[in-house]
Design a protein around this motif. Sequence first.
Motif, PDB file in Angstrom:
ATOM      1  N   LYS A 124       0.812  -1.222   0.000  1.00 34.42           N
ATOM      2  CA  LYS A 124       0.000   0.000   0.000  1.00 34.42           C
ATOM      3  C   LYS A 124       0.845   1.272   0.000  1.00 34.42           C
ATOM      4  O   LYS A 124       0.401   2.303  -0.496  1.00 34.42           O
ATOM      5  N   ILE A 152      -5.336   7.007  11.102  1.00 30.02           N
ATOM      6  CA  ILE A 152      -5.469   5.551  11.014  1.00 30.02           C
ATOM      7  C   ILE A 152      -4.087   4.988  10.681  1.00 30.02           C
ATOM      8  O   ILE A 152      -3.362   5.574   9.862  1.00 30.02           O
ATOM      9  N   LYS A 200      -2.087   1.679   9.206  1.00 29.73           N
ATOM     10  CA  LYS A 200      -2.433   0.535   8.351  1.00 29.73           C
ATOM     11  C   LYS A 200      -1.186  -0.259   8.004  1.00 29.73           C
ATOM     12  O   LYS A 200      -0.106   0.307   7.833  1.00 29.73           O
ATOM     13  N   GLY A 220      -4.776  -6.427   3.960  1.00 35.25           N
ATOM     14  CA  GLY A 220      -5.872  -6.708   3.039  1.00 35.25           C
ATOM     15  C   GLY A 220      -7.045  -7.271   3.814  1.00 35.25           C
ATOM     16  O   GLY A 220      -6.896  -7.614   5.001  1.00 35.25           O
ATOM     17  N   GLY A 221      -8.201  -7.322   3.152  1.00 35.22           N
ATOM     18  CA  GLY A 221      -9.374  -7.916   3.780  1.00 35.22           C
ATOM     19  C   GLY A 221      -9.843  -7.150   5.009  1.00 35.22           C
ATOM     20  O   GLY A 221     -10.486  -7.709   5.894  1.00 35.22           O
ATOM     21  N   GLY A 222      -9.545  -5.845   5.048  1.00 34.41           N
ATOM     22  CA  GLY A 222     -10.022  -5.004   6.149  1.00 34.41           C
ATOM     23  C   GLY A 222      -9.304  -5.258   7.471  1.00 34.41           C
ATOM     24  O   GLY A 222      -9.723  -4.753   8.513  1.00 34.41           O
ATOM     25  N   GLU A 273      -2.184   7.579   8.013  1.00 35.41           N
ATOM     26  CA  GLU A 273      -2.855   8.617   7.222  1.00 35.41           C
ATOM     27  C   GLU A 273      -4.046   9.174   7.995  1.00 35.41           C
ATOM     28  O   GLU A 273      -4.420   8.665   9.057  1.00 35.41           O
ATOM     29  N   LYS A 274      -4.633  10.225   7.452  1.00 34.52           N
ATOM     30  CA  LYS A 274      -5.809  10.853   8.070  1.00 34.52           C
ATOM     31  C   LYS A 274      -6.960   9.843   8.086  1.00 34.52           C
ATOM     32  O   LYS A 274      -7.171   9.131   7.103  1.00 34.52           O
ATOM     33  N   PHE A 275      -7.707   9.778   9.197  1.00 37.33           N
ATOM     34  CA  PHE A 275      -8.915   8.953   9.216  1.00 37.33           C
ATOM     35  C   PHE A 275     -10.096   9.831   8.808  1.00 37.33           C
ATOM     36  O   PHE A 275     -10.345  10.870   9.417  1.00 37.33           O
ATOM     37  N   LEU A 276     -10.789   9.403   7.775  1.00 37.80           N
ATOM     38  CA  LEU A 276     -11.958  10.160   7.308  1.00 37.80           C
ATOM     39  C   LEU A 276     -13.182   9.625   8.035  1.00 37.80           C
ATOM     40  O   LEU A 276     -13.403   8.419   8.070  1.00 37.80           O
ATOM     41  N   HIS A 315     -16.610  -4.222   6.269  1.00 42.00           N
ATOM     42  CA  HIS A 315     -15.783  -3.929   5.094  1.00 42.00           C
ATOM     43  C   HIS A 315     -16.119  -4.804   3.893  1.00 42.00           C
ATOM     44  O   HIS A 315     -15.382  -4.816   2.905  1.00 42.00           O
ATOM     45  N   LEU A 355     -11.956   6.817  -1.205  1.00 47.58           N
ATOM     46  CA  LEU A 355     -12.933   7.318  -0.253  1.00 47.58           C
ATOM     47  C   LEU A 355     -13.307   8.699  -0.776  1.00 47.58           C
ATOM     48  O   LEU A 355     -12.461   9.425  -1.313  1.00 47.58           O
ATOM     49  N   GLU A 369      -6.755   2.177  -2.433  1.00 45.18           N
ATOM     50  CA  GLU A 369      -5.997   1.040  -2.956  1.00 45.18           C
ATOM     51  C   GLU A 369      -6.449   0.690  -4.366  1.00 45.18           C
ATOM     52  O   GLU A 369      -7.502   1.125  -4.823  1.00 45.18           O
ATOM     53  N   ILE A 385     -19.906   4.927   4.466  1.00 49.29           N
ATOM     54  CA  ILE A 385     -19.585   3.494   4.575  1.00 49.29           C
ATOM     55  C   ILE A 385     -20.014   2.881   5.909  1.00 49.29           C
ATOM     56  O   ILE A 385     -19.957   1.672   6.070  1.00 49.29           O
TER      57      ILE A 385
HETATM   58  P1  ADP Z   1      -8.164  -3.621   2.624  1.00 51.45           P
HETATM   59  O1  ADP Z   1      -7.095  -3.827   1.611  1.00 51.45           O
HETATM   60  O2  ADP Z   1      -7.907  -4.362   3.900  1.00 51.45           O
HETATM   61  O3  ADP Z   1      -9.552  -3.795   2.090  1.00 51.45           O
HETATM   62  P2  ADP Z   1      -8.425  -0.690   2.424  1.00 51.45           P
HETATM   63  O4  ADP Z   1      -7.241   0.217   2.444  1.00 51.45           O
HETATM   64  O5  ADP Z   1      -9.127  -0.891   1.135  1.00 51.45           O
HETATM   65  O6  ADP Z   1      -8.002  -2.097   3.086  1.00 51.45           O
HETATM   66  O7  ADP Z   1      -9.465  -0.198   3.488  1.00 51.45           O
HETATM   67  C1  ADP Z   1     -10.586  -0.963   3.846  1.00 51.45           C
HETATM   68  C2  ADP Z   1     -11.646  -0.088   4.451  1.00 51.45           C
HETATM   69  O8  ADP Z   1     -11.147   0.559   5.641  1.00 51.45           O
HETATM   70  C3  ADP Z   1     -12.098   1.049   3.565  1.00 51.45           C
HETATM   71  O9  ADP Z   1     -13.106   0.641   2.657  1.00 51.45           O
HETATM   72  C4  ADP Z   1     -12.648   2.012   4.613  1.00 51.45           C
HETATM   73  O10 ADP Z   1     -13.894   1.538   5.081  1.00 51.45           O
HETATM   74  C5  ADP Z   1     -11.652   1.869   5.747  1.00 51.45           C
HETATM   75  N1  ADP Z   1     -10.563   2.855   5.629  1.00 51.45           N
HETATM   76  C6  ADP Z   1      -9.328   2.645   5.093  1.00 51.45           C
HETATM   77  N2  ADP Z   1      -8.577   3.780   5.133  1.00 51.45           N
HETATM   78  C7  ADP Z   1      -9.353   4.733   5.716  1.00 51.45           C
HETATM   79  C8  ADP Z   1      -9.178   6.115   6.038  1.00 51.45           C
HETATM   80  N3  ADP Z   1      -8.038   6.747   5.771  1.00 51.45           N
HETATM   81  N4  ADP Z   1     -10.200   6.770   6.627  1.00 51.45           N
HETATM   82  C9  ADP Z   1     -11.371   6.135   6.903  1.00 51.45           C
HETATM   83  N5  ADP Z   1     -11.618   4.838   6.626  1.00 51.45           N
HETATM   84  C10 ADP Z   1     -10.627   4.140   6.040  1.00 51.45           C
END
Ligand code: ADP
Length: 455
Positions: free
Chosen positions: A121, A162, A164, A169-171, A206-209, A241, A283, A293, A442
Amino acid sequence: MNSRLPFDTVLIANRGEIALRILCACRQLNLKVVCVYSEADRQAPYLALADQSICIGPASPSASYLNVEAILMAAAATGAGAIHPGYGFLSENAAFADAVAEAGLVFIGPSGDCIRTMGDKIAAKRAMVAAGVPCVPGPDERLPDDPKVIEGIAAEIGYPVIIKAAGGGGGRGMRIIRSATELREAVELTRKEAARFFGNPTIYMEKFLDRPRHVEIQVMCDSHGNAVWLGDRDCSLQRRHQKVIEEAPAPGIGRGRIAEIGELCAGACREIGYSGAGTFEFLYEDGAFYFIEMNTRVQVEHPVTEMVTGIDIVAEQIKVALGDELSICQEDVRCDGHSIECRINAEDPYTFAPRPGRVTALALPGGPGVRSDTHLALGYEIPTHYDSMIAKVITHGRSRGEAIERMQGALKQLRIEGPACNALLHAELLEDDGFVSGNIDIHHLEHLLAERASR
Ligand code: ADP
């Protein structure tokens, strides 16, 4: 075999509805099909439609659908020249894509190197920043070890943040932090989880939205440097997710804005030498897009894009792998009307507990603007070892309202007896004011379910 073609037989390294979907696309292109199956899928109805089918191991995915050696042996034994990985399983495994190429076969998807970059990522974010694609605020670098430096990074981004896992993957492997006091412990925990789940302790911040929508762009690229974007999808209705209902286009977002983002995505593909189908996930909050991603494969929800554009995404993937140039240019891509997809799972519509079983009655919806993608057949026993999704119902209408009405009619026609299914939940969601407004974040479904549980 037509000697001008690099392959005339495709091995489908997957199961369920997507295996049947790929099989149908191969038939359209006059290609032969090899299906592989695990011992648990011996009775899968679509196997009878393949030219050859071959068992690759026991039910456990690691022993069959994730077993690279067994799949390559099956290809060699059957004379398949290409492998379509579908979604899930090995579809985003760079080492598998490399192994397929090293075996002298065609991997129907992007190169191992592209999969590798997008699977990390941080590397993906860096590539997107370089291509001018807007990303979530935060450094495109791994978090250092020094807690003081980490505090400084969080303060600069501004809470909530947040963290990460780069290989996540997979939330999983994510943690939200709302204040500096939580930071140190959260960083340690997430690092440990990342190492345990993904074999890579690298994390980033990164910033959490707080209230974003999930909006994504479908791209299609060939190996001659051509890349187009095929419109957008909204997949904000999620539980844990996991997407539940998807639609195209994303309601209420200016088409000019979508075109700007779409062009940036297609540009990024040209920059990284991407080929095949792919999806840029964003997002979307307060009118701004933030890349999260890229999925380097066909997605479950690809049919909604097919319904509004009229383009067969799976056939296009195969043609690109055959070395063809894209059959469409950007000016040819039209977004006509509106499409919705409901994912039908063999689960209790109230508790979500998986409830597979033998299909004792089956009626699939049809009629104008209605499509059912499923591998089910009467008498089929759904195995317990895999994902609970057993069908997708997709509708198309001239307007979003018509697509919703057609879905309501389609769900009434749908009859699956034996296993439980979540059609009732879908019927409820289609009447939800938030969903009907077309502007939900979401977290909407989770809130709705919590409310339902408290009634
Ligand atoms: P994965 O690869 O595990 O699916 P993602 O990066 O696609 O991970 O993120 C999965 C979910 O997590 C997103 O769909 C969203 O709901 C939440 N998420 C990820 N990053 C952020 C963020 N910066 N702010 C808010 N929610 C986030």
